[in-house]
Design a protein around this motif. Sequence first.
Motif, PDB file in Angstrom:
ATOM      1  N   MET A 156       3.026 -11.186  14.379  1.00 35.26           N
ATOM      2  CA  MET A 156       1.825 -10.478  14.813  1.00 35.26           C
ATOM      3  C   MET A 156       1.166  -9.780  13.630  1.00 35.26           C
ATOM      4  SD  MET A 156       1.411  -7.320  17.566  1.00 35.26           S
ATOM      5  CE  MET A 156       1.785  -8.315  19.012  1.00 35.26           C
ATOM      6  N   ILE A 157      -0.159  -9.805  13.632  1.00 38.17           N
ATOM      7  CA  ILE A 157      -0.936  -9.070  12.635  1.00 38.17           C
ATOM      8  C   ILE A 157      -1.631  -7.925  13.350  1.00 38.17           C
ATOM      9  CG2 ILE A 157      -2.892  -9.166  11.050  1.00 38.17           C
ATOM     10  CD1 ILE A 157      -2.216 -12.201  10.762  1.00 38.17           C
ATOM     11  N   VAL A 158      -1.510  -6.726  12.817  1.00 38.14           N
ATOM     12  CA  VAL A 158      -2.150  -5.559  13.402  1.00 38.14           C
ATOM     13  C   VAL A 158      -3.075  -4.945  12.364  1.00 38.14           C
ATOM     14  CG1 VAL A 158      -1.815  -3.248  14.355  1.00 38.14           C
ATOM     15  CG2 VAL A 158      -0.238  -5.098  14.968  1.00 38.14           C
ATOM     16  N   VAL A 159      -4.361  -4.839  12.709  1.00 35.35           N
ATOM     17  CA  VAL A 159      -5.349  -4.252  11.813  1.00 35.35           C
ATOM     18  C   VAL A 159      -5.707  -2.863  12.321  1.00 35.35           C
ATOM     19  CG1 VAL A 159      -7.616  -4.474  10.746  1.00 35.35           C
ATOM     20  CG2 VAL A 159      -6.276  -6.534  11.278  1.00 35.35           C
ATOM     21  N   LEU A 160      -5.453  -1.849  11.490  1.00 36.56           N
ATOM     22  CA  LEU A 160      -5.865  -0.486  11.795  1.00 36.56           C
ATOM     23  C   LEU A 160      -7.269  -0.297  11.239  1.00 36.56           C
ATOM     24  CD1 LEU A 160      -2.540  -0.108  10.674  1.00 36.56           C
ATOM     25  CD2 LEU A 160      -3.009   1.815  12.181  1.00 36.56           C
ATOM     26  N   VAL A 179       2.526  -8.294   9.795  1.00 39.79           N
ATOM     27  CA  VAL A 179       1.976  -7.383   8.791  1.00 39.79           C
ATOM     28  C   VAL A 179       0.996  -6.414   9.430  1.00 39.79           C
ATOM     29  CG1 VAL A 179       2.229  -9.002   6.870  1.00 39.79           C
ATOM     30  CG2 VAL A 179       0.111  -8.979   8.186  1.00 39.79           C
ATOM     31  N   LEU A 180       0.811  -5.281   8.756  1.00 45.84           N
ATOM     32  CA  LEU A 180      -0.192  -4.286   9.107  1.00 45.84           C
ATOM     33  C   LEU A 180      -1.263  -4.306   8.028  1.00 45.84           C
ATOM     34  CD1 LEU A 180       2.416  -1.499   9.777  1.00 45.84           C
ATOM     35  CD2 LEU A 180       0.907  -2.375  11.575  1.00 45.84           C
ATOM     36  N   ASP A 224      -2.493 -14.567  16.276  1.00 45.27           N
ATOM     37  CA  ASP A 224      -2.054 -13.372  17.013  1.00 45.27           C
ATOM     38  C   ASP A 224      -2.414 -12.127  16.207  1.00 45.27           C
ATOM     39  OD1 ASP A 224      -0.945 -11.646  18.829  1.00 45.27           O
ATOM     40  OD2 ASP A 224       1.142 -12.134  18.364  1.00 45.27           O
ATOM     41  N   LEU A 225      -3.645 -11.683  16.364  1.00 46.71           N
ATOM     42  CA  LEU A 225      -4.129 -10.517  15.626  1.00 46.71           C
ATOM     43  C   LEU A 225      -4.597  -9.463  16.610  1.00 46.71           C
ATOM     44  CD1 LEU A 225      -6.273 -10.490  12.421  1.00 46.71           C
ATOM     45  CD2 LEU A 225      -6.936  -9.043  14.361  1.00 46.71           C
ATOM     46  N   ARG A 226      -4.143  -8.231  16.400  1.00 43.57           N
ATOM     47  CA  ARG A 226      -4.493  -7.119  17.287  1.00 43.57           C
ATOM     48  C   ARG A 226      -5.202  -6.025  16.495  1.00 43.57           C
ATOM     49  NH1 ARG A 226      -3.257  -9.119  22.464  1.00 43.57           N
ATOM     50  NH2 ARG A 226      -1.621 -10.651  22.095  1.00 43.57           N
TER      51      ARG A 226
END
Length: 235
Positions: free
Chosen positions: A1-5, A75-76, A96-98
């Motif tokens: 999963m990729i999570v973008v803040l 990754v974040l 899968d990017l959130r």
Amino acid sequence: MIVVLMGVSGAGKTTVGRLLSERLGWLLLDADDFHPPANIEKMRSGIALSDEDRWPWLDRLNSLLKEKESKGESVLLACSALKQKYRDRLAAGCSDLRWVYLKGSFELIKSRLKARKGHYMKAGLLESQFAALEEPVDAITADIDAAPEAIADATDAALNGVRMSAAREIGGPAQQHRQLVAARHPLHGGQHRGEETAPALSVSRHGENSNSHHEGTKDTKRGKTKTPKRKSAGN
């Protein structure tokens, strides 16, 4: 999963990202580290970046995210991603990017930027960032009035809920809205003055793929998308 803040400069993307990195054991990438020297010099001088300045930077980040995903790495990424078209560029080709949107008032973030030392982003560019901001419709949203630790804890809980939900949903579009509220752990003897509470986080899904967004607002009569023209801003 990729999570973008995501969020404007000074919202706490890197701070919360570091805390999540420690909790999850994921690599944290800071988009500011990937700006070319010309972009950095512009922002140091108080000049807002144009879309033409941003595209090579966003493409470089997108390539990096796809590389990490192809290797099975989670990754974040801390990145402003203010406009929908920037988020679309970042997410292109990622399965899968959130998004985690750190939301705060202009006054609060301005005070933070004024107190921040050693960063090229000037407080004077904040107004243009808020003008350019297009809030995401499919994201975990956290109020930055809470302490960074509380935001990280609640975001971790929300992401875990998203992962569990995704594992249960097989086939068909997910037409639902979930409200995920992180539980607060009271101190011994009840609530005390100054005790921090975790922020309420919401996850809404529109359609089958969390990476598929529509720019602007929809014309309900014709089903078309209207995109407001906004002023460009810095990172």
